[in-house]
Motif scaffolding. Structure first.
Motif, PDB file in Angstrom:
ATOM      1  N   LEU A  50     -21.283  -0.323  -4.424  1.00 36.91           N
ATOM      2  CA  LEU A  50     -20.722  -1.609  -4.013  1.00 36.91           C
ATOM      3  C   LEU A  50     -19.336  -1.791  -4.626  1.00 36.91           C
ATOM      4  O   LEU A  50     -18.381  -2.190  -3.939  1.00 36.91           O
ATOM      5  N   ARG A  51     -19.216  -1.517  -5.919  1.00 34.34           N
ATOM      6  CA  ARG A  51     -17.924  -1.689  -6.576  1.00 34.34           C
ATOM      7  C   ARG A  51     -16.880  -0.745  -5.983  1.00 34.34           C
ATOM      8  O   ARG A  51     -15.718  -1.106  -5.806  1.00 34.34           O
ATOM      9  N   THR A  52     -17.315   0.469  -5.631  1.00 30.91           N
ATOM     10  CA  THR A  52     -16.390   1.403  -4.996  1.00 30.91           C
ATOM     11  C   THR A  52     -15.945   0.878  -3.632  1.00 30.91           C
ATOM     12  O   THR A  52     -14.758   0.948  -3.283  1.00 30.91           O
ATOM     13  N   ALA A  53     -16.886   0.343  -2.868  1.00 32.34           N
ATOM     14  CA  ALA A  53     -16.548  -0.193  -1.547  1.00 32.34           C
ATOM     15  C   ALA A  53     -15.588  -1.375  -1.655  1.00 32.34           C
ATOM     16  O   ALA A  53     -14.641  -1.499  -0.866  1.00 32.34           O
ATOM     17  N   LEU A  54     -15.823  -2.256  -2.621  1.00 33.72           N
ATOM     18  CA  LEU A  54     -14.918  -3.398  -2.807  1.00 33.72           C
ATOM     19  C   LEU A  54     -13.526  -2.918  -3.208  1.00 33.72           C
ATOM     20  O   LEU A  54     -12.509  -3.470  -2.749  1.00 33.72           O
ATOM     21  N   ASN A  55     -13.458  -1.885  -4.047  1.00 35.64           N
ATOM     22  CA  ASN A  55     -12.154  -1.341  -4.434  1.00 35.64           C
ATOM     23  C   ASN A  55     -11.464  -0.663  -3.256  1.00 35.64           C
ATOM     24  O   ASN A  55     -10.230  -0.692  -3.152  1.00 35.64           O
ATOM     25  N   ILE A  56     -12.247  -0.057  -2.370  1.00 33.45           N
ATOM     26  CA  ILE A  56     -11.657   0.549  -1.170  1.00 33.45           C
ATOM     27  C   ILE A  56     -11.010  -0.531  -0.300  1.00 33.45           C
ATOM     28  O   ILE A  56      -9.902  -0.353   0.223  1.00 33.45           O
ATOM     29  N   ILE A  57     -11.694  -1.656  -0.145  1.00 33.03           N
ATOM     30  CA  ILE A  57     -11.115  -2.768   0.620  1.00 33.03           C
ATOM     31  C   ILE A  57      -9.815  -3.229  -0.027  1.00 33.03           C
ATOM     32  O   ILE A  57      -8.800  -3.455   0.651  1.00 33.03           O
ATOM     33  N   ASP A  58      -9.833  -3.349  -1.366  1.00 29.77           N
ATOM     34  CA  ASP A  58      -8.638  -3.819  -2.079  1.00 29.77           C
ATOM     35  C   ASP A  58      -7.481  -2.841  -1.946  1.00 29.77           C
ATOM     36  O   ASP A  58      -6.330  -3.241  -1.701  1.00 29.77           O
ATOM     37  N   VAL A  59      -7.770  -1.547  -2.128  1.00 23.65           N
ATOM     38  CA  VAL A  59      -6.679  -0.580  -2.098  1.00 23.65           C
ATOM     39  C   VAL A  59      -6.119  -0.451  -0.686  1.00 23.65           C
ATOM     40  O   VAL A  59      -4.904  -0.244  -0.500  1.00 23.65           O
ATOM     41  N   ARG A  60      -6.955  -0.575   0.324  1.00 21.98           N
ATOM     42  CA  ARG A  60      -6.441  -0.500   1.695  1.00 21.98           C
ATOM     43  C   ARG A  60      -5.550  -1.699   2.005  1.00 21.98           C
ATOM     44  O   ARG A  60      -4.498  -1.564   2.632  1.00 21.98           O
ATOM     45  N   GLN A  61      -5.978  -2.898   1.581  1.00 23.24           N
ATOM     46  CA  GLN A  61      -5.153  -4.083   1.808  1.00 23.24           C
ATOM     47  C   GLN A  61      -3.836  -3.972   1.058  1.00 23.24           C
ATOM     48  O   GLN A  61      -2.766  -4.287   1.594  1.00 23.24           O
ATOM     49  N   ALA A  62      -3.893  -3.509  -0.206  1.00 25.56           N
ATOM     50  CA  ALA A  62      -2.671  -3.405  -1.008  1.00 25.56           C
ATOM     51  C   ALA A  62      -1.746  -2.313  -0.489  1.00 25.56           C
ATOM     52  O   ALA A  62      -0.511  -2.416  -0.617  1.00 25.56           O
ATOM     53  N   SER A  63      -2.306  -1.267   0.109  1.00 25.50           N
ATOM     54  CA  SER A  63      -1.475  -0.148   0.567  1.00 25.50           C
ATOM     55  C   SER A  63      -0.516  -0.560   1.680  1.00 25.50           C
ATOM     56  O   SER A  63       0.484   0.131   1.920  1.00 25.50           O
ATOM     57  N   LEU A  64      -0.793  -1.653   2.348  1.00 24.57           N
ATOM     58  CA  LEU A  64       0.099  -2.112   3.414  1.00 24.57           C
ATOM     59  C   LEU A  64       1.475  -2.472   2.869  1.00 24.57           C
ATOM     60  O   LEU A  64       2.463  -2.483   3.617  1.00 24.57           O
ATOM     61  N   GLY A  65       1.541  -2.790   1.577  1.00 29.74           N
ATOM     62  CA  GLY A  65       2.821  -3.123   0.964  1.00 29.74           C
ATOM     63  C   GLY A  65       3.470  -1.969   0.234  1.00 29.74           C
ATOM     64  O   GLY A  65       4.459  -2.175  -0.480  1.00 29.74           O
ATOM     65  N   LEU A  66       2.924  -0.758   0.379  1.00 28.50           N
ATOM     66  CA  LEU A  66       3.463   0.410  -0.313  1.00 28.50           C
ATOM     67  C   LEU A  66       4.286   1.268   0.643  1.00 28.50           C
ATOM     68  O   LEU A  66       4.282   1.053   1.867  1.00 28.50           O
ATOM     69  N   SER A  67       4.937   2.273   0.093  1.00 31.04           N
ATOM     70  CA  SER A  67       5.741   3.182   0.913  1.00 31.04           C
ATOM     71  C   SER A  67       4.835   4.093   1.740  1.00 31.04           C
ATOM     72  O   SER A  67       3.637   4.222   1.473  1.00 31.04           O
ATOM     73  N   LEU A  68       5.424   4.748   2.724  1.00 31.67           N
ATOM     74  CA  LEU A  68       4.652   5.610   3.613  1.00 31.67           C
ATOM     75  C   LEU A  68       3.963   6.760   2.881  1.00 31.67           C
ATOM     76  O   LEU A  68       2.789   7.038   3.144  1.00 31.67           O
ATOM     77  N   PRO A  69       4.624   7.463   1.938  1.00 34.98           N
ATOM     78  CA  PRO A  69       3.917   8.551   1.232  1.00 34.98           C
ATOM     79  C   PRO A  69       2.698   8.057   0.449  1.00 34.98           C
ATOM     80  O   PRO A  69       1.638   8.694   0.472  1.00 34.98           O
ATOM     81  N   ALA A  70       2.842   6.920  -0.255  1.00 35.25           N
ATOM     82  CA  ALA A  70       1.712   6.397  -1.023  1.00 35.25           C
ATOM     83  C   ALA A  70       0.593   5.966  -0.091  1.00 35.25           C
ATOM     84  O   ALA A  70      -0.587   6.234  -0.348  1.00 35.25           O
ATOM     85  N   ARG A  71       0.960   5.330   1.020  1.00 32.41           N
ATOM     86  CA  ARG A  71      -0.066   4.885   1.973  1.00 32.41           C
ATOM     87  C   ARG A  71      -0.767   6.086   2.602  1.00 32.41           C
ATOM     88  O   ARG A  71      -1.990   6.079   2.776  1.00 32.41           O
ATOM     89  N   ALA A  72      -0.026   7.136   2.915  1.00 29.97           N
ATOM     90  CA  ALA A  72      -0.637   8.329   3.509  1.00 29.97           C
ATOM     91  C   ALA A  72      -1.592   9.003   2.530  1.00 29.97           C
ATOM     92  O   ALA A  72      -2.664   9.489   2.916  1.00 29.97           O
ATOM     93  N   ALA A  73      -1.226   9.049   1.250  1.00 32.52           N
ATOM     94  CA  ALA A  73      -2.105   9.652   0.246  1.00 32.52           C
ATOM     95  C   ALA A  73      -3.399   8.857   0.113  1.00 32.52           C
ATOM     96  O   ALA A  73      -4.493   9.435   0.004  1.00 32.52           O
ATOM     97  N   ILE A  74      -3.279   7.535   0.139  1.00 34.53           N
ATOM     98  CA  ILE A  74      -4.471   6.685   0.022  1.00 34.53           C
ATOM     99  C   ILE A  74      -5.371   6.863   1.241  1.00 34.53           C
ATOM    100  O   ILE A  74      -6.598   7.009   1.113  1.00 34.53           O
ATOM    101  N   GLU A  75      -4.785   6.884   2.430  1.00 38.97           N
ATOM    102  CA  GLU A  75      -5.594   7.040   3.642  1.00 38.97           C
ATOM    103  C   GLU A  75      -6.268   8.409   3.700  1.00 38.97           C
ATOM    104  O   GLU A  75      -7.399   8.541   4.167  1.00 38.97           O
ATOM    105  N   ALA A  76      -5.573   9.429   3.210  1.00 41.31           N
ATOM    106  CA  ALA A  76      -6.187  10.764   3.173  1.00 41.31           C
ATOM    107  C   ALA A  76      -7.385  10.780   2.232  1.00 41.31           C
ATOM    108  O   ALA A  76      -8.430  11.384   2.530  1.00 41.31           O
ATOM    109  N   LEU A  77      -7.248  10.124   1.088  1.00 39.03           N
ATOM    110  CA  LEU A  77      -8.361  10.038   0.144  1.00 39.03           C
ATOM    111  C   LEU A  77      -9.539   9.293   0.749  1.00 39.03           C
ATOM    112  O   LEU A  77     -10.689   9.741   0.651  1.00 39.03           O
ATOM    113  N   LEU A  78      -9.276   8.164   1.392  1.00 36.52           N
ATOM    114  CA  LEU A  78     -10.357   7.366   1.975  1.00 36.52           C
ATOM    115  C   LEU A  78     -11.033   8.112   3.126  1.00 36.52           C
ATOM    116  O   LEU A  78     -12.251   8.015   3.299  1.00 36.52           O
TER     117      LEU A  78
END
Length: 684
Positions: A584-612
């Motif tokens: 559950l805590r991992t899932a909540l953090n996934i929601i948070d990191v995906r929402q926050a990634s919208l404000g990051l640069s393209l390389p950081a967002r791509a790395a996060i999406e690849a991980l997810l």
């Protein structure tokens, strides 16, 4: 607490027993005055409908009448048209019962009673009239009338005579839950207790949360409760959902700091202050503001060279700040509920999950499996009736429909049916004593009430106590049906013997069939619960569903409550992971990191999406086992992308969420060390 409320609390079971018996006798007496053909149905309906809480009685009454109408309509359609083809009629009735039972099990709320009752009502109305199908409509109409009479009597007595509010019960249980949760949190902040003890307490709290949720479903039917109180309780419930995963996150971060260099002294001091504040009842608003200010001042700045200790410490401080906010909000909401004030007017500090909707776990496979067992049990009884030509064989099928429905929610049907047989023996014995020993000497309605009072008072008292509620309710319902009270004494031993044998045969065949069909028991269901958490995490990571934090928290904590009921069948390692709500805590953090990634640069967002995407693929496989080691490497190579982003709240939120994913999925992994970002991971 007043003397009156104290008396009600001490003698709630006895008061309920007296109220229910009075309502049952009132319904029976009115049915006699109106010359209804089966007045005992009105009496039975009171015992089926009544609950200790007024709102629960009202909701069950509304759903009972609707379910009866649907079942009666089914009997009117099926019985006259298929009576000349008993095999086809048997199949149709059994499938009707199974289909509605499946829907009821999937619903899982008080509304499910509509479908449950719609299922077995067709058996109650249709099977006794197979020899006279032309009377199906008349019997259905009288059934609806008599049940409506019982419902009205039960509802009126429940509302007028010492009513017990659902809202007050929910509020008192929420108070107890919050007090226990505060003790647990204070304990972990000061380092007391052992991990297994905390795990057990988390499971107890999750089970208590589930019980509060069930009560909340009746709030809309609590006529004496204002809309402000209902909204306040619902908002309080959403705040409570955030606490258990937060406690586990705080504990994880404290352990990480203690084992990897030690927790900073000023942070340990703040933990002690929060623990003391919790122990004192959380009412000191000034102390809460001072602790918030201290946490804000202590929070480290996370730059590109930030180490794991700094990231974990910053994450812990955010969690502690949220903890203070949520607990203080809960206290404010309780005051607003007590004063009947609108919670929308409160300035709450924690509003992240304010608009979410709760969700509960539903298992279609288990529901279908249980419904199929009830259907096959009923078909076995009907096959016995057709093959033997025994007139009372339909009575066995009738009880099979009822009992198969009532026991469908149990994991292990055979032990439940063994206990049911004991109840059946008691019912047959008491029925015989009353029919042949007591009722022949009754000459007036007053004498009848006096004769029935001791027995039904005991059953009502048992039905009001959680430890004996199932047995008490079954005894009250079965006895009122089997006595079949009429204006005149017409019993004979042959009818009594046939009815009793049919009852025992129905229980026996249903128990055997359910035992054969449902050979997979508690361990299998527990494993499905654990796998469903993996599937939910995969759906969140793949952005397919469950992006609502409240829905996600309520869903997985409901599963934890269901696991707590089956704790002996859960492996030790899985038990610890479930109790600490790691997925559950991992899932909540996934929601948070995906929402926050919208404000990051393209390389950081791509790395996060690849991980997810990688996590989604792994958790979508039920038997994947342990996570591959390279997943940790991919996670550790994703963090630097975030660290090199310009400093901002969005960057910090994404970074702390990634740290939460790491501690949730790899609690025993070595300390994170900055790794150079790998371009191939971005393209993966």
């Amino acid at each position: 607490m007043t003397q009156t409320s104290s008396f009600r609390d001490r003698h709630a079971a006895l008061i309920f027993a007296l109220k229910t018996f009075a309502a049952a006798m009132l319904a029976f007496y009115i049915a006699l005055l109106l010359d209804m053909p089966r007045p005992y149905w009105a009496m039975t309906s009171v015992y089926v409908t009544s609950s200790v809480l007024t709102g629960a009685t009202s909701s069950k009454a509304a759903y009972r009448i609707l379910g009866t109408l649907i079942g009666a309509a089914g009997a009117i359609v099926l019985v006259p048209n298929l009576v000349d083809a008993p095999e086809l009629l048997s199949l149709a009735i059994a499938l009707w019962v199974g289909a509605f039972l499946y829907i009821a099990l999937l619903d899982g709320t008080p509304r499910g009673y509509v479908f449950m009752l719609a299922g077995y009502t067709i058996a109650i109305i249709g099977l006794p009239v197979l020899s006279t199908p032309e009377l199906t409509f008349d019997v259905a109409v009288s059934r609806v009338q008599e049940i409506a009479l019982g419902i009205i009597c039960a509802s009126v007595v429940s509302m007028l005579v010492l009513p017990r509010s659902v809202a007050s019960t929910v509020a008192s249980q929420a108070d107890a839950w919050l007090a226990n949760a505060s003790r647990l949190c204070a304990n972990l902040l000061t380092g007391g207790s052992s991990d297994p003890e905390r795990d057990n307490e988390r499971m107890r709290l999750a089970a208590a949360e589930s019980a509060i949720d069930e009560l909340c479903n009746h709030l809309d039917y609590d006529a004496a409760t204002s809309a402000s109180i209902v909204r306040g309780l619902q908002r309080l419930r959403r705040h409570m959902l955030a606490l258990l995963p937060m406690f586990a996150s705080i504990e994880d971060r404290m352990v990480a700091l203690d084992t990897r260099g030690g927790m900073p002294a000023n942070l340990r001091m703040i933990c002690g202050r929060i623990a003391h504040w919790l122990a004192e009842g959380c009412q000191d608003r000034e102390e809460a503001n001072l602790m918030r200010a201290a946490l804000a001042e202590m929070r480290p700045t996370l730059d590109a060279d930030a180490g794991w200790t700094g990231i974990v410490a910053a994450s812990l401080m955010i969690q502690l700040r949220n903890l203070v906010d949520i607990v203080q909000d809960c206290h404010a909401l309780r005051l607003a509920i007590a004063d009947d004030r609108d919670p929308e007017q409160l300035a709450l500090a924690f509003t992240l999950d304010a608009s979410g909707h709760t969700a509960a776990h539903r298992d279609r496979g288990v529901a279908l499996w249980s419904a199929a067992a009830a259907t096959l049990s009923m078909l076995a009884c009907l096959a016995f009736w057709i093959s033997t030509g025994w007139t009372d064989g339909t009575t066995a099928a009738l009880f099979s429909a009822i009992l198969g429905t009532l026991i469908a929610g149990t994991d292990e049907p055979l032990p439940a049916f063994r206990n049911l047989y004991k109840v059946v023996v008691i019912v047959v014995a008491l029925n015989g004593i009353y029919i042949f020993g007591i009722l022949p000497r009754v000459t007036a309605i007053e004498m009848l009430m006096a004769a029935l009072l001791p027995m039904f008072l005991l059953f009502g008292w048992m039905a009001a106590r959680p430890a004996t509620a199932p047995i008490g309710a079954l005894l009250a319902n079965f006895i009122s049906v089997q006595l079949a009270l009429q204006p005149f004494y017409t019993a004979d031993f042959a009818s009594f013997a046939n009815s009793s044998v049919a009852l025992m045969l129905g229980v026996g065949l249903t128990g055997v069939m359910c035992g054969i069909v449902r050979f997979l028991g508690t361990a299998w269901i527990a494993r499905r619960l654990l796998l469903s958490n993996r599937a939910t995490l995969a759906a969140v990571a793949a952005r397919k569903s469950w992006q609502d934090r409240v829905a996600l928290a309520s869903l997985m904590q409901h599963r934890l409550a269901l696991l707590a009921q089956r704790i002996a069948a859960v492996p030790a390692e899985a038990r610890s992971d479930a109790a600490t709500l790691r997925l559950l805590r991992t899932a909540l953090n996934i929601i948070d990191v995906r929402q926050a990634s919208l404000g990051l640069s393209l390389p950081a967002r791509a790395a996060i999406e690849a991980l997810l995407a990688r996590l989604a693929a792994i958790f979508a496989t039920p038997d994947a086992g342990l996570l591959p080691d390279d997943v940790l490497g991919q996670l550790d190579s994703t963090i630097p992308f975030t660290l090199r982003e310009p400093a901002s709240e969005t960057r910090d939120k994404a970074l702390i969420a990634l740290a939460g994913i790491r501690s949730g999925l790899f609690p025993d992994a070595p300390t994170y060390r900055p790794l150079p970002p790998e371009p191939q991971e971005i393209a993966a």
